[in-house]
Design a protein around this motif. Structure first.
Motif, PDB file in Angstrom:
ATOM      1  N   PHE A 175       0.825  -1.209   0.000  1.00  0.00           N
ATOM      2  CA  PHE A 175       0.000   0.000   0.000  1.00  0.00           C
ATOM      3  C   PHE A 175       0.861   1.260   0.000  1.00  0.00           C
ATOM      4  CE2 PHE A 175      -3.672  -2.554   1.526  1.00  0.00           C
ATOM      5  CZ  PHE A 175      -4.640  -2.013   0.695  1.00  0.00           C
ATOM      6  N   VAL A 176       1.866   1.298   0.863  1.00  0.00           N
ATOM      7  CA  VAL A 176       2.692   2.510   1.005  1.00  0.00           C
ATOM      8  C   VAL A 176       3.484   2.784  -0.267  1.00  0.00           C
ATOM      9  CG1 VAL A 176       4.644   3.539   2.234  1.00  0.00           C
ATOM     10  CG2 VAL A 176       2.854   2.359   3.517  1.00  0.00           C
ATOM     11  N   THR A 177       4.197   1.774  -0.769  1.00  0.00           N
ATOM     12  CA  THR A 177       4.982   1.982  -1.995  1.00  0.00           C
ATOM     13  C   THR A 177       4.065   2.258  -3.183  1.00  0.00           C
ATOM     14  OG1 THR A 177       5.029  -0.426  -2.346  1.00  0.00           O
ATOM     15  CG2 THR A 177       6.933   0.562  -1.247  1.00  0.00           C
ATOM     16  N   GLY A 178       2.924   1.571  -3.215  1.00  0.00           N
ATOM     17  CA  GLY A 178       1.963   1.791  -4.303  1.00  0.00           C
ATOM     18  C   GLY A 178       1.374   3.185  -4.269  1.00  0.00           C
ATOM     19  N   TYR A 179       1.081   3.673  -3.075  1.00  0.00           N
ATOM     20  CA  TYR A 179       0.546   5.037  -2.935  1.00  0.00           C
ATOM     21  C   TYR A 179       1.573   6.057  -3.444  1.00  0.00           C
ATOM     22  CZ  TYR A 179      -0.945   9.387  -0.727  1.00  0.00           C
ATOM     23  OH  TYR A 179      -1.302  10.691  -0.502  1.00  0.00           O
ATOM     24  N   LEU A 180       2.829   5.870  -3.079  1.00  0.00           N
ATOM     25  CA  LEU A 180       3.871   6.807  -3.493  1.00  0.00           C
ATOM     26  C   LEU A 180       4.051   6.810  -5.011  1.00  0.00           C
ATOM     27  CD1 LEU A 180       6.501   6.075  -0.685  1.00  0.00           C
ATOM     28  CD2 LEU A 180       5.081   8.127  -0.918  1.00  0.00           C
ATOM     29  N   VAL A 181       4.009   5.634  -5.606  1.00  0.00           N
ATOM     30  CA  VAL A 181       4.135   5.533  -7.070  1.00  0.00           C
ATOM     31  C   VAL A 181       2.943   6.186  -7.756  1.00  0.00           C
ATOM     32  CG1 VAL A 181       4.000   3.890  -8.999  1.00  0.00           C
ATOM     33  CG2 VAL A 181       5.630   3.516  -7.151  1.00  0.00           C
ATOM     34  N   THR A 182       1.736   5.890  -7.270  1.00  0.00           N
ATOM     35  CA  THR A 182       0.517   6.457  -7.861  1.00  0.00           C
ATOM     36  C   THR A 182       0.527   7.974  -7.783  1.00  0.00           C
ATOM     37  OG1 THR A 182      -0.676   4.468  -7.184  1.00  0.00           O
ATOM     38  CG2 THR A 182      -2.002   6.351  -7.856  1.00  0.00           C
ATOM     39  N   SER A 183       1.019   8.498  -6.661  1.00  0.00           N
ATOM     40  CA  SER A 183       1.117   9.949  -6.494  1.00  0.00           C
ATOM     41  C   SER A 183       2.129  10.535  -7.469  1.00  0.00           C
ATOM     42  CB  SER A 183       1.521  10.275  -5.052  1.00  0.00           C
ATOM     43  OG  SER A 183       1.709  11.652  -4.881  1.00  0.00           O
ATOM     44  N   LYS A 184       3.245   9.849  -7.653  1.00  0.00           N
ATOM     45  CA  LYS A 184       4.320  10.346  -8.521  1.00  0.00           C
ATOM     46  C   LYS A 184       3.867  10.429  -9.972  1.00  0.00           C
ATOM     47  CE  LYS A 184       8.761  11.424  -8.947  1.00  0.00           C
ATOM     48  NZ  LYS A 184       9.379  12.568  -8.239  1.00  0.00           N
ATOM     49  N   VAL A 185       3.074   9.424 -10.433  1.00  0.00           N
ATOM     50  CA  VAL A 185       2.650   9.411 -11.836  1.00  0.00           C
ATOM     51  C   VAL A 185       1.241   9.992 -12.031  1.00  0.00           C
ATOM     52  CG1 VAL A 185       4.143   7.481 -12.418  1.00  0.00           C
ATOM     53  CG2 VAL A 185       1.808   7.018 -11.666  1.00  0.00           C
ATOM     54  N   ASN A 186       0.634  10.461 -10.937  1.00  0.00           N
ATOM     55  CA  ASN A 186      -0.674  11.131 -10.986  1.00  0.00           C
ATOM     56  C   ASN A 186      -1.766  10.231 -11.592  1.00  0.00           C
ATOM     57  OD1 ASN A 186      -2.451  13.268 -10.590  1.00  0.00           O
ATOM     58  ND2 ASN A 186      -2.011  14.204 -12.570  1.00  0.00           N
ATOM     59  N   LYS A 187      -1.957   9.055 -10.977  1.00  0.00           N
ATOM     60  CA  LYS A 187      -2.924   8.084 -11.505  1.00  0.00           C
ATOM     61  C   LYS A 187      -3.955   7.637 -10.460  1.00  0.00           C
ATOM     62  CE  LYS A 187      -1.080   7.470 -15.678  1.00  0.00           C
ATOM     63  NZ  LYS A 187      -1.800   7.623 -16.947  1.00  0.00           N
ATOM     64  N   PHE A 188      -4.246   8.467  -9.478  1.00  0.00           N
ATOM     65  CA  PHE A 188      -5.189   8.061  -8.433  1.00  0.00           C
ATOM     66  C   PHE A 188      -6.581   7.714  -8.966  1.00  0.00           C
ATOM     67  CE2 PHE A 188      -2.221  10.046  -5.313  1.00  0.00           C
ATOM     68  CZ  PHE A 188      -2.076   8.931  -4.505  1.00  0.00           C
ATOM     69  N   PRO A 189      -7.173   8.499  -9.884  1.00  0.00           N
ATOM     70  CA  PRO A 189      -8.502   8.122 -10.399  1.00  0.00           C
ATOM     71  C   PRO A 189      -8.510   6.729 -11.025  1.00  0.00           C
ATOM     72  CG  PRO A 189      -7.951  10.367 -11.042  1.00  0.00           C
ATOM     73  CD  PRO A 189      -6.708   9.775 -10.468  1.00  0.00           C
ATOM     74  N   GLN A 190      -7.448   6.419 -11.722  1.00  0.00           N
ATOM     75  CA  GLN A 190      -7.341   5.136 -12.407  1.00  0.00           C
ATOM     76  C   GLN A 190      -7.268   3.976 -11.409  1.00  0.00           C
ATOM     77  OE1 GLN A 190      -5.318   5.290 -16.280  1.00  0.00           O
ATOM     78  NE2 GLN A 190      -3.799   3.975 -15.339  1.00  0.00           N
ATOM     79  N   VAL A 191      -6.420   4.131 -10.405  1.00  0.00           N
ATOM     80  CA  VAL A 191      -6.238   3.082  -9.399  1.00  0.00           C
ATOM     81  C   VAL A 191      -7.505   2.893  -8.566  1.00  0.00           C
ATOM     82  CG1 VAL A 191      -4.985   2.481  -7.284  1.00  0.00           C
ATOM     83  CG2 VAL A 191      -3.734   3.318  -9.274  1.00  0.00           C
TER      84      VAL A 191
END
Length: 295
Positions: A175-191
């Motif tokens: 969850f933590v590493t995935g959250y950081l990656v999602t934030s970096k590539v700006n893909k929260f809506p997708q996830v």
């Protein structure tokens, strides 16, 4: 002559009898070594995957996945560099190839024969460079190679990089590493769209007693879904940038994955969901290009 210094709106002034003198203190900030190392999204993703790799290795005291991992990474990097040389591109660190190799190694079982690992990586890199629309790969390379490997070689997939072979509480690191990656590539809506529809379908099926969904709602299947959502669904070249399209993409990938699991079972359902969403994104891009030409 007396002088005094003061600040106004973040700017330092020196007051003299003849007026104010602005003191320029805008010195370039020093960038930490960590910031330099992960200054691009690809390198950031690589760092998070390596962290999960380190944690995943604790499952084996003999570090049996290390050789498997090195083979996948080195093969992917070499093939990626080969294409760069062939296309006469600037030779640089093949970040994308390394990430593809890492993901494949973290999904395949560590007992996979070296020849199968190499073939999986080779197909993945070939798809990245040869199956394109508008100069971008259509399919997530790792997902394409893994599905090929599953169909042709019946390769084992343990998704050990999602920490599926370790105690359940360690999923917090995914969850933590995935959250950081999602934030970096700006893909929260997708996830959020992917995970929302994926787990909603299983929850509804469980409540109404249709299908055997118990396994899908616990480890290691939950780990696999989270890893795919955070590290593969978010792949920028093969997924949309606009929020509206991200939501559609995530919903499509999540729904297809869940339905495929309920109807066919097996191990390919997550990969199939993602690859069909990739195909939808490519179709949309190609259709838009045709419409522009017609106009």
């Amino acid at each position: 002559m007396t002088t005094r210094s003061e600040r106004r709106s973040g700017v330092k002034y020196i007051s003299t009898p003849k007026g104010y003198i602005i003191v320029d203190e805008n010195k370039p900030k020093e960038i930490s070594r960590w910031a330099q190392l992960v200054k691009t999204p690809k390198r950031y993703v690589m760092a998070m995957l390596l962290l999960l790799t380190l944690l995943g290795e604790f499952n084996s005291s003999a570090f049996q996945g290390l050789g498997h991992l090195l083979l996948a990474i080195c093969s992917a990097a070499a093939l990626d560099l080969g294409f760069s040389f062939a296309y006469k591109k600037k030779i640089q660190l093949p970040d994308g190839g390394i990430i593809t190799g890492l993901i494949i190694a973290l999904v395949l079982s560590t007992s996979t024969p070296p020849s199968v690992t190499f073939c999986t990586v080779a197909v993945a890199i070939l798809s990245k460079h040869l199956v394109k629309v508008k100069k971008k790969p259509i399919f997530n390379p790792a997902a394409f190679g893994l599905l090929f490997s599953l169909i042709v070689f019946s390769s084992g997939q343990s998704w050990w990089g999602s920490l599926s072979l370790l105690p359940v509480w360690l999923i917090v690191f995914v969850f933590v590493t995935g959250y950081l990656v999602t934030s970096k590539v700006n893909k929260f809506p997708q996830v959020f769209a992917f995970l929302g529809v994926y787990f909603a379908i299983f929850a509804i099926m469980s409540l109404i007693g249709v299908g055997d969904v118990a396994d899908a709602l616990r480890a290691p299947f939950v780990n696999s879904a989270l890893f795919l959502a955070f590290f593969m669904v978010t792949d920028p070249p093969t997924s949309p940038a606009k929020y509206k399209d991200q939501i559609k993409f995530g919903l499509l990938a999540g729904a297809i994955s869940a339905v495929d699991y309920l109807v066919f079972g097996g191990l390919a359902y997550l990969l199939i969901g993602l690859l069909l969403a990739n195909a939808w994104k490519a179709w949309k891009a190609a259709n838009k290009k045709v419409m522009k030409k017609a106009a």
